[in-house]
Design a protein around this motif. Structure first.
Motif, PDB file in Angstrom:
ATOM      1  N   SER A 193       0.830  -1.207   0.000  1.00  0.00           N
ATOM      2  CA  SER A 193       0.000   0.000   0.000  1.00  0.00           C
ATOM      3  C   SER A 193       0.861   1.252   0.000  1.00  0.00           C
ATOM      4  CB  SER A 193      -0.924   0.004   1.224  1.00  0.00           C
ATOM      5  OG  SER A 193      -1.842  -1.061   1.189  1.00  0.00           O
ATOM      6  N   THR A 194       1.954   1.208   0.758  1.00  0.00           N
ATOM      7  CA  THR A 194       2.861   2.356   0.803  1.00  0.00           C
ATOM      8  C   THR A 194       3.433   2.636  -0.578  1.00  0.00           C
ATOM      9  OG1 THR A 194       3.452   1.779   3.083  1.00  0.00           O
ATOM     10  CG2 THR A 194       4.918   3.300   1.920  1.00  0.00           C
ATOM     11  N   ASP A 195       3.845   1.586  -1.282  1.00  0.00           N
ATOM     12  CA  ASP A 195       4.367   1.756  -2.637  1.00  0.00           C
ATOM     13  C   ASP A 195       3.310   2.364  -3.557  1.00  0.00           C
ATOM     14  OD1 ASP A 195       6.829   0.688  -1.940  1.00  0.00           O
ATOM     15  OD2 ASP A 195       6.350  -1.327  -2.642  1.00  0.00           O
ATOM     16  N   ARG A 196       2.086   1.871  -3.435  1.00  0.00           N
ATOM     17  CA  ARG A 196       1.023   2.355  -4.317  1.00  0.00           C
ATOM     18  C   ARG A 196       0.704   3.821  -4.035  1.00  0.00           C
ATOM     19  NH1 ARG A 196      -5.280   0.279  -4.693  1.00  0.00           N
ATOM     20  NH2 ARG A 196      -5.799   1.434  -6.597  1.00  0.00           N
ATOM     21  N   VAL A 197       0.556   4.165  -2.757  1.00  0.00           N
ATOM     22  CA  VAL A 197       0.253   5.546  -2.399  1.00  0.00           C
ATOM     23  C   VAL A 197       1.389   6.462  -2.828  1.00  0.00           C
ATOM     24  CG1 VAL A 197      -0.127   7.128  -0.473  1.00  0.00           C
ATOM     25  CG2 VAL A 197      -1.277   4.903  -0.509  1.00  0.00           C
ATOM     26  N   ARG A 198       2.612   6.040  -2.559  1.00  0.00           N
ATOM     27  CA  ARG A 198       3.765   6.872  -2.924  1.00  0.00           C
ATOM     28  C   ARG A 198       3.800   7.118  -4.429  1.00  0.00           C
ATOM     29  NH1 ARG A 198       7.736   3.480  -2.472  1.00  0.00           N
ATOM     30  NH2 ARG A 198       8.068   3.413  -4.717  1.00  0.00           N
ATOM     31  N   ALA A 199       3.531   6.081  -5.219  1.00  0.00           N
ATOM     32  CA  ALA A 199       3.555   6.234  -6.678  1.00  0.00           C
ATOM     33  C   ALA A 199       2.484   7.217  -7.148  1.00  0.00           C
ATOM     34  CB  ALA A 199       3.370   4.870  -7.347  1.00  0.00           C
ATOM     35  N   LEU A 200       1.306   7.173  -6.533  1.00  0.00           N
ATOM     36  CA  LEU A 200       0.244   8.096  -6.922  1.00  0.00           C
ATOM     37  C   LEU A 200       0.605   9.537  -6.572  1.00  0.00           C
ATOM     38  CD1 LEU A 200      -2.811   5.945  -5.809  1.00  0.00           C
ATOM     39  CD2 LEU A 200      -2.300   6.635  -8.164  1.00  0.00           C
ATOM     40  N   VAL A 201       1.202   9.748  -5.393  1.00  0.00           N
ATOM     41  CA  VAL A 201       1.607  11.102  -5.003  1.00  0.00           C
ATOM     42  C   VAL A 201       2.738  11.585  -5.904  1.00  0.00           C
ATOM     43  CG1 VAL A 201       2.524  12.530  -3.135  1.00  0.00           C
ATOM     44  CG2 VAL A 201       0.833  10.757  -2.633  1.00  0.00           C
ATOM     45  N   GLN A 202       3.678  10.696  -6.211  1.00  0.00           N
ATOM     46  CA  GLN A 202       4.767  11.073  -7.110  1.00  0.00           C
ATOM     47  C   GLN A 202       4.246  11.413  -8.503  1.00  0.00           C
ATOM     48  OE1 GLN A 202       7.194   7.557  -6.635  1.00  0.00           O
ATOM     49  NE2 GLN A 202       8.679   8.615  -5.332  1.00  0.00           N
TER      50      GLN A 202
END
Length: 541
Positions: A149-158
């Motif tokens: 989930s952290t990877d997914r959220v980070r990718a969306l914010v990036q």
């Protein structure tokens, strides 16, 4: 030298003897599992408490300490366990002392003493003094799911901001200090440095990010303008969450809710540097130690599971003024549900006393808007009687419980989460419901005392949008000091409520005294309390 000499758990707390006068972090274990940590203090036990402790008064061994049980644990103290105390490491690189333990059976029951939630998951007292969950107790696969989930959220914010995102909080502290996630942590933490400097532009950007995350199908809670939380369920139960904190630079000062307000330069934070977090690489601030000092102080290298944030008042005031607080006491109400203190019986066919009073005053053709519906007991009965009901609550766990209590084939209320502290959500709901042809009656049981002034203002705003000239809004009220469990900042007077409603064109047309059992969060008692049942309508003159 072993710091703790002996321990005696009692109904009121833990009495223990130490070998020397030191200020240590003490962790409390039930049957070998950590449930709570506190900072040692020289507090005398109440009279008669711990009299059975065999104190060795020779030399420096006559040091007896007492630590009361935290309120969050008290109602779980049923059954039998072994209470152990461990003095945590006093310096970086040192190991904790050995556990010193003693049996404990506060009520004499032979059943194991368990601190678990509604879903059977183990709970601990967290840094906010509430019961929460710890990574060390997580079921298999949870950490991998959380990092996914952290990877997914980070990718969306990036995708919106570019390479301006990094881990923060415990997700930064654990890998930097210990090479692992902190076992007593409960989430994953991300932060970003905004592209903007002015708080208004930062705010608009933060709302944009919230929309992006929701559009990706994520369940997003907004705790403030500068703090989002992505919550994830697994197999029908809450599993983990990922916090996203807004940061920005203004006039050379770094602001990151809720704890950082300090001088900084962008090149101290960006570009991010790689950091190994478990089995994957995450971005970290350019100077991780700088962020850790600002968050956890100069002593961040020494493990402290009892750490609590001490944010300076000017920083608290500044963040509240810019970013507000959409999260006030939501976790306390969530805890009522997760701890099993709120029930929802599908078999119940009677209305609460207040709801029955409302029912007698409400025309059959009127739709009901039930604000603060809790587990939806009244809403379910109203729907079964053929009424159209929209039932909303602040706690998503309460709404989930209400949904699970619905019987297949029975008429059901429309259930959803509403945050009355979020003006945008309130206005959106008001516009949606006002466009429907049927007239509305607004109901709020135990609501007015439970929301702060901004929330009550939005309640009256919503009533102003929905009530037609012959429409009613009904609320009950704990007037003044009638309930000892209601905290001082939630005590209201009828005159105050009437004045607030008048600001939105509403007038009081009825105030009826009554007595009803009331329980407040964090309280196990449910006393019979004097209430006032009120009816408001649009002002006609």
């Amino acid at each position: 030298m072993q710091h703790i000499v002996q321990v005696l758990p009692v109904v009121d707390g833990v009495v223990y003897q130490v070998a020397d006068a030191a200020c240590r972090i003490i962790s409390v274990r039930f049957a070998g599992r950590r449930v709570w940590s506190f900072q040692e203090r020289a507090e005398a036990a109440p009279a008669g408490v711990g009299a059975d402790l065999a104190v060795d008064a020779a030399g420096d061994h006559g040091l007896v300490r007492f630590q009361p049980w935290p309120d969050a644990l008290r109602e779980h103290l049923t059954g039998t366990t072994e209470v152990g105390l461990v003095a945590e490491a006093a310096r970086a690189g040192a190991r904790p002392d050995a556990e010193v333990a003693a049996p404990f059976s506060p009520d004499g029951s032979p059943e194991p003493l368990e601190v678990t939630d509604l879903h059977g998951r183990r709970m601990v007292v967290n840094k906010w003094g509430r019961l929460g969950h710890a990574i060390v107790d997580a079921p298999p696969g949870m950490v991998d799911r959380m990092l996914d989930s952290t990877d997914r959220v980070r990718a969306l914010v990036q995708g919106v901001l570019g390479d301006r995102v990094y881990v923060t909080g415990g997700t930064l502290l654990g890998p930097v200090r210990e090479g692992r996630l902190l076992p007593h942590d409960d989430d994953a933490d991300l932060a970003y440095l905004s592209r903007h400097e002015h708080p208004l532009d930062v705010t608009l950007e933060a709302f944009e990010l919230g929309r992006v995350l929701r559009a990706a199908g994520l369940q997003v809670l907004r705790l403030s303008v500068g703090h989002l939380q992505v919550v994830v369920d697994h197999e029908g139960a809450p599993d983990h969450y990922v916090d996203v904190f807004t940061g920005f630079l203004l006039d050379g000062v770094w602001h990151q809710p809720f704890a950082i307000r300090a001088p900084a330069r962008e090149d101290e934070l960006l570009p991010p540097r790689p950091l190994q977090v478990v089995d994957r690489v995450q971005p970290a601030p350019r100077e991780p130690e700088r962020m850790l000092v600002e968050l956890f102080g100069e002593g961040w290298r020494v493990p402290d599971p009892a750490y609590t944030f001490d944010v300076p008042a000017p920083a608290v005031d500044r963040f509240y003024g810019w970013f507000a607080d959409y999260h006030a006491e939501r976790e306390d109400w969530d805890q009522e549900v997760l701890a099993g203190r709120t029930t929802a019986s599908p078999a119940r066919t009677d209305l609460s006393g207040f709801a029955a009073w409302v029912d007698r005053r409400t025309g059959v053709g009127r739709s009901l808007l039930d604000l603060g519906c809790g587990a939806g007991a009244d809403a379910r009965v109203w729907a079964a009687r053929g009424r159209t009901v929209e039932a909303l609550d602040y706690s998503r766990y309460a709404v989930d419980l209400a949904r699970r209590s619905l019987l297949p084939g029975d008429p059901a209320p429309a259930l959803r989460v509403l945050n009355l502290l979020d003006l945008r959500a309130v206005v959106r709901l008001g516009a949606e419901l006002a466009a429907r042809p049927d007239p509305w009656t607004v109901v709020g049981r135990r609501l007015l005392n439970a929301v702060e002034d901004r929330g009550r203002d939005n309640v009256w705003r919503l009533c102003g949008m929905l009530l037609r000239p012959d429409g009613d809004a009904h609320f009950d009220l704990v007037d003044g000091d009638a309930h000892p469990g209601v905290p001082d900042y939630r005590r209201l007077r009828l005159e105050q409520v009437v004045a607030e409603a008048a600001g939105h064109g509403l007038e009081l047309v009825e105030a009826v005294p009554a007595h009803e059992p009331v329980r407040w969060f964090g309280r196990s008692d449910e006393p019979l309390v004097p209430m006032v049942r009120t009816t408001f309508r649009r002002r006609t003159t």
